[in-house]
Scaffold this motif. Structure first.
Motif, PDB file in Angstrom:
ATOM      1  N   ILE A  53       0.810  -1.228   0.000  1.00 55.22           N
ATOM      2  CA  ILE A  53       0.000   0.000   0.000  1.00 55.22           C
ATOM      3  C   ILE A  53       0.848   1.286   0.000  1.00 55.22           C
ATOM      4  CG2 ILE A  53      -0.427   0.116   2.534  1.00 55.22           C
ATOM      5  CD1 ILE A  53      -3.409   0.857   1.585  1.00 55.22           C
ATOM      6  N   THR A  54       1.935   1.289   0.774  1.00 58.85           N
ATOM      7  CA  THR A  54       2.749   2.511   0.838  1.00 58.85           C
ATOM      8  C   THR A  54       3.336   2.828  -0.539  1.00 58.85           C
ATOM      9  OG1 THR A  54       3.303   1.927   3.097  1.00 58.85           O
ATOM     10  CG2 THR A  54       4.614   3.673   2.114  1.00 58.85           C
ATOM     11  N   GLY A  55       3.919   1.809  -1.167  1.00 60.24           N
ATOM     12  CA  GLY A  55       4.532   2.007  -2.491  1.00 60.24           C
ATOM     13  C   GLY A  55       3.497   2.418  -3.533  1.00 60.24           C
ATOM     14  N   THR A  56       2.310   1.845  -3.448  1.00 57.35           N
ATOM     15  CA  THR A  56       1.262   2.155  -4.437  1.00 57.35           C
ATOM     16  C   THR A  56       0.820   3.607  -4.313  1.00 57.35           C
ATOM     17  OG1 THR A  56       0.530  -0.138  -4.243  1.00 57.35           O
ATOM     18  CG2 THR A  56      -0.978   1.366  -5.320  1.00 57.35           C
ATOM     19  N   VAL A  57       0.646   4.061  -3.079  1.00 59.62           N
ATOM     20  CA  VAL A  57       0.221   5.454  -2.861  1.00 59.62           C
ATOM     21  C   VAL A  57       1.340   6.414  -3.296  1.00 59.62           C
ATOM     22  CG1 VAL A  57      -0.377   7.160  -1.079  1.00 59.62           C
ATOM     23  CG2 VAL A  57      -1.451   4.901  -1.057  1.00 59.62           C
ATOM     24  N   GLU A  58       2.575   6.065  -2.952  1.00 57.18           N
ATOM     25  CA  GLU A  58       3.709   6.916  -3.378  1.00 57.18           C
ATOM     26  C   GLU A  58       3.762   7.025  -4.896  1.00 57.18           C
ATOM     27  OE1 GLU A  58       6.864   6.287   0.294  1.00 57.18           O
ATOM     28  OE2 GLU A  58       7.164   5.177  -1.579  1.00 57.18           O
ATOM     29  N   GLN A  59       3.562   5.885  -5.553  1.00 51.52           N
ATOM     30  CA  GLN A  59       3.615   5.872  -7.021  1.00 51.52           C
ATOM     31  C   GLN A  59       2.485   6.723  -7.614  1.00 51.52           C
ATOM     32  OE1 GLN A  59       3.730   1.847  -8.538  1.00 51.52           O
ATOM     33  NE2 GLN A  59       3.837   2.579 -10.660  1.00 51.52           N
ATOM     34  N   ALA A  60       1.296   6.644  -7.002  1.00 47.33           N
ATOM     35  CA  ALA A  60       0.158   7.428  -7.509  1.00 47.33           C
ATOM     36  C   ALA A  60       0.440   8.926  -7.360  1.00 47.33           C
ATOM     37  CB  ALA A  60      -1.117   7.050  -6.773  1.00 47.33           C
ATOM     38  N   LEU A  61       1.031   9.299  -6.229  1.00 53.91           N
ATOM     39  CA  LEU A  61       1.357  10.728  -6.015  1.00 53.91           C
ATOM     40  C   LEU A  61       2.440  11.166  -7.007  1.00 53.91           C
ATOM     41  CD1 LEU A  61       1.339  10.904  -2.107  1.00 53.91           C
ATOM     42  CD2 LEU A  61      -0.252  12.057  -3.631  1.00 53.91           C
ATOM     43  N   ASN A  62       3.475  10.338  -7.158  1.00 52.10           N
ATOM     44  CA  ASN A  62       4.575  10.677  -8.089  1.00 52.10           C
ATOM     45  C   ASN A  62       4.071  10.851  -9.500  1.00 52.10           C
ATOM     46  OD1 ASN A  62       6.444  10.608  -6.125  1.00 52.10           O
ATOM     47  ND2 ASN A  62       7.166   8.527  -6.547  1.00 52.10           N
ATOM     48  N   GLU A  63       3.277   9.862  -9.953  1.00 50.29           N
ATOM     49  CA  GLU A  63       2.804   9.908 -11.336  1.00 50.29           C
ATOM     50  C   GLU A  63       1.908  11.111 -11.582  1.00 50.29           C
ATOM     51  OE1 GLU A  63       0.727   6.591 -13.793  1.00 50.29           O
ATOM     52  OE2 GLU A  63       2.755   5.986 -13.222  1.00 50.29           O
ATOM     53  N   ALA A  64       1.200  11.546 -10.532  1.00 51.42           N
ATOM     54  CA  ALA A  64       0.315  12.709 -10.662  1.00 51.42           C
ATOM     55  C   ALA A  64       1.124  14.009 -10.583  1.00 51.42           C
ATOM     56  CB  ALA A  64      -0.735  12.686  -9.563  1.00 51.42           C
ATOM     57  N   GLY A  65       2.409  13.875 -10.254  1.00 53.72           N
ATOM     58  CA  GLY A  65       3.246  15.069 -10.067  1.00 53.72           C
ATOM     59  C   GLY A  65       2.836  15.832  -8.816  1.00 53.72           C
ATOM     60  N   SER A  66       2.302  15.110  -7.830  1.00 50.48           N
ATOM     61  CA  SER A  66       1.809  15.759  -6.604  1.00 50.48           C
ATOM     62  C   SER A  66       2.584  15.264  -5.396  1.00 50.48           C
ATOM     63  CB  SER A  66       0.339  15.407  -6.348  1.00 50.48           C
ATOM     64  OG  SER A  66      -0.422  15.458  -7.512  1.00 50.48           O
ATOM     65  N   CYS A  67       2.477  16.011  -4.316  1.00 49.83           N
ATOM     66  CA  CYS A  67       2.933  15.498  -3.033  1.00 49.83           C
ATOM     67  C   CYS A  67       1.732  15.588  -2.096  1.00 49.83           C
ATOM     68  CB  CYS A  67       4.136  16.262  -2.510  1.00 49.83           C
ATOM     69  SG  CYS A  67       3.753  17.961  -2.166  1.00 49.83           S
ATOM     70  N   ILE A  68       1.869  15.059  -0.904  1.00 53.37           N
ATOM     71  CA  ILE A  68       0.697  14.978  -0.023  1.00 53.37           C
ATOM     72  C   ILE A  68       0.132  16.375   0.285  1.00 53.37           C
ATOM     73  CG2 ILE A  68       2.018  14.795   2.147  1.00 53.37           C
ATOM     74  CD1 ILE A  68      -1.137  12.760   1.379  1.00 53.37           C
ATOM     75  N   ASP A  69       0.993  17.391   0.247  1.00 52.03           N
ATOM     76  CA  ASP A  69       0.510  18.760   0.521  1.00 52.03           C
ATOM     77  C   ASP A  69      -0.474  19.249  -0.536  1.00 52.03           C
ATOM     78  OD1 ASP A  69       2.004  18.873   2.781  1.00 52.03           O
ATOM     79  OD2 ASP A  69       3.713  19.914   1.837  1.00 52.03           O
ATOM     80  N   ASP A  70      -0.383  18.684  -1.756  1.00 50.76           N
ATOM     81  CA  ASP A  70      -1.303  19.112  -2.827  1.00 50.76           C
ATOM     82  C   ASP A  70      -2.680  18.473  -2.692  1.00 50.76           C
ATOM     83  OD1 ASP A  70       0.854  20.437  -4.027  1.00 50.76           O
ATOM     84  OD2 ASP A  70       1.478  18.586  -5.049  1.00 50.76           O
ATOM     85  N   ILE A  71      -2.789  17.487  -1.810  1.00 51.15           N
ATOM     86  CA  ILE A  71      -4.049  16.730  -1.678  1.00 51.15           C
ATOM     87  C   ILE A  71      -4.972  17.447  -0.692  1.00 51.15           C
ATOM     88  CG2 ILE A  71      -5.020  14.496  -0.939  1.00 51.15           C
ATOM     89  CD1 ILE A  71      -3.348  14.323  -3.556  1.00 51.15           C
ATOM     90  N   ASP A  72      -6.247  17.602  -1.091  1.00 48.73           N
ATOM     91  CA  ASP A  72      -7.204  18.301  -0.218  1.00 48.73           C
ATOM     92  C   ASP A  72      -7.993  17.351   0.677  1.00 48.73           C
ATOM     93  OD1 ASP A  72      -6.815  21.049  -1.152  1.00 48.73           O
ATOM     94  OD2 ASP A  72      -7.471  20.208  -3.072  1.00 48.73           O
ATOM     95  N   ALA A  73      -8.176  16.102   0.220  1.00 50.71           N
ATOM     96  CA  ALA A  73      -8.882  15.115   1.053  1.00 50.71           C
ATOM     97  C   ALA A  73      -8.475  13.717   0.609  1.00 50.71           C
ATOM     98  CB  ALA A  73     -10.390  15.286   0.914  1.00 50.71           C
ATOM     99  N   VAL A  74      -8.546  12.768   1.569  1.00 54.24           N
ATOM    100  CA  VAL A  74      -8.191  11.385   1.240  1.00 54.24           C
ATOM    101  C   VAL A  74      -9.443  10.506   1.334  1.00 54.24           C
ATOM    102  CG1 VAL A  74      -5.726  11.469   1.753  1.00 54.24           C
ATOM    103  CG2 VAL A  74      -7.312  11.075   3.608  1.00 54.24           C
TER     104      VAL A  74
END
Ligand code: KG4
Ligand code: ZN
Length: 328
Positions: A53-74
Motif C-alpha cells: 500500500i505505501t509504495g502504491t500510494v507513493e507511485q500514484a502521487l509521483n505519477e500525478a506530479g503531486s505530493c501529499i501537501d497538494d491533496i485536499d482530502a483522502v
C-alpha cells in the motif's frame, strides 16, 4: 479540490489522484498470490495489501506530479469487501489523514463502481445502473447523487462469481470471467442452451442454477469433449449470463422511463455484455455509459472520483469511520 483515492477491498491494492478535471494517476497492484489457489485467500490478501500500500500510494502521487501537501482530502473504500483487506486501507488512510491534517472520506465500493462512469462524462439523472461485480449484482435506479433505489439484486451468486465458478469447473485460470470472455469470442453462442433463470418477470437475478447445469453438463460429456468444445461452451455460457442481465436491464429502463443507462463493475468489461448493452441503447433510444476498461474492474480512480463528488457536497467522515463487510 484534489483527491487521493485508495482501494483495498479485495485483491487489488490501488491508489489514484483526481483533481476535478482529470485523473492524474491510477495505479493498481494486483495480487498474483491467489492464482495458485484458484480463488482469493483473505489472509493472504490482507498481508499483500499491507506490503504494497505505501509504495502504491507513493507511485500514484509521483505519477500525478503531486505530493501529499497538494491533496485536499483522502478517500478510501470502507466496504463492502474482505474485512482484513478493508482494514489495511482504512487504517492507512486514517493515518495519512491524521498526520497531514487532511479530511477523510469513506466510500462505498458499489457506489464507486457506478460513479466510475462519471470520470469522463457526467450522465444525466435519473438513470438506471446495472452493477455487476465479482461479489455483487444489482440493478439500481438513481434520481440524484447518492440516492438510489435498489430494483433488484442476485438471490445467490453474483454474475462475476458465476463466471469465476464456471471458469474453475472448465479448468480455466482464476479469475474465470476474462478467460471465458476471451474463449467466448472464438465460439458459437448457440452451441448449447444453458438455463436462464427468472427471465419472465421482476428485477432479481439467480445464477447458481446455470453453474449447476454447467457442472452436470461437463460431467456428462466428459473432459475431452469439454476441452474440444471449450470456445463454444464459453460462448454459450456468456450468452446465457448476458441474456439475463440485458433482459432485466431492458425491463428496468422501460419501467422507469430513464434516458440514461449505465453499466458498472468488473463484468462490465465483458465484450458480449458491452455489445448487447449498445444494441439495447439503440433499440430503446437511451444514452449508454460504460466505464473505460481500466475503470471496470477494481481500481482507485473510481474511489477518487466518488470522493471528489462527496467532497463537493461537503460530506466528510471522521476517525470513527468503520469498515463493513456486507452490502449496505
Ligand atoms: O468489480 P470487480 O473487479 O471486483 C469486485 O468488486 O468483485 O469484479 C471482478 C469480477 C470477477 O468475477 C471477474 O471474473 C469479472 O469481474 N470480470 C469479467 C471480465 N473481467 C472481469 N467477467 C466477464 N468478462 C470479463 N471480461
Ligand atoms: Zn469491485
Amino acid at each position: 479540490m484534489t483527491i487521493l483515492g485508495i482501494e483495498s477491498s479485495c485483491d487489488e491494492t490501488a491508489a489514484a489522484v483526481y483533481d476535478g478535471k482529470k485523473m492524474l494517476s491510477n495505479i493498481i497492484a494486483s495480487q498474483a498470490v491467489h492464482k495458485t489457489f484458484g480463488g482469493i485467500v483473505p489472509e493472504l490478501a490482507s498481508r499483500a495489501h499491507h506490503k504494497t500500500i505505501t509504495g502504491t500510494v507513493e507511485q500514484a502521487l509521483n505519477e500525478a506530479g503531486s505530493c501529499i501537501d497538494d491533496i485536499d482530502a483522502v478517500a478510501v473504500t470502507s466496504g463492502p469487501g474482505l474485512m482484513g483487506s478493508l482494514l489495511v486501507g482504512l487504517c492507512f488512510d486514517k493515518g495519512l489523514s491524521l498526520a497531514n491534517k487532511k479530511p477523510l472520506i469513506g466510500i462505498d465500493h458499489m457506489d464507486a463502481h457506478m460513479y466510475a462512469n462519471f470520470i469522463d462524462e457526467e450522465p444525466d439523472y435519473p438513470f438506471v445502473c446495472l452493477i455487476v461485480s465479482g461479489g455483487h449484482t444489482r440493478l439500481v435506479y438513481v434520481d440524484e447523487p447518492f440516492q438510489h433505489t435498489i430494483l433488484g439484486k442476485t438471490r445467490d451468486d453474483a454474475a462475476g462469481e458465476a463466471f469465476d465458478k464456471i471458469g474453475k469447473i472448465l479448468g480455466l485460470p482464476y479469475p474465470g470471467g476474462p478467460e471465458i470472455d476471451q474463449c467466448a469470442q472464438k465460439g458459437n453462442p448457440e452451441f448449447y442452451e444453458f438455463p436462464r433463470s427468472m427471465m419472465n418477470k421482476g428485477f432479481e437475478f439467480s445464477f447458481s442454477g446455470l453453474k449447476t447445469s454447467l457442472l452436470y453438463y461437463s460431467k456428462e460429456k466428459g473432459e475431452q469433449f469439454v476441452q474440444e468444445h471449450l470456445y463454444d461452451i464459453c460462448a454459450s455460457v456468456s450468452e446465457a449470463i448476458t441474456d439475463v442481465l440485458i433482459v432485466k436491464l431492458e425491463r428496468a429502463v422501460v419501467k422507469t422511463g430513464v434516458k440514461s443507462v449505465l453499466l458498472a463493475g468488473g463484468v462490465s468489461a465483458n465484450s458480449m455484455l458491452r455489445k448487447k448493452a449498445e444494441h439495447l441503447s439503440h433499440k430503446l433510444n437511451v444514452k449508454l455509459f460504460i466505464p473505460k476498461m481500466e475503470y471496470c474492474t477494481d481500481n482507485a480512480a473510481m474511489i477518487a472520483i466518488t470522493g471528489y463528488m462527496k467532497a463537493q457536497r461537503g460530506e466528510f467522515d471522521d476517525m470513527g469511520l468503520k469498515p463493513y463487510a456486507k452490502l449496505n
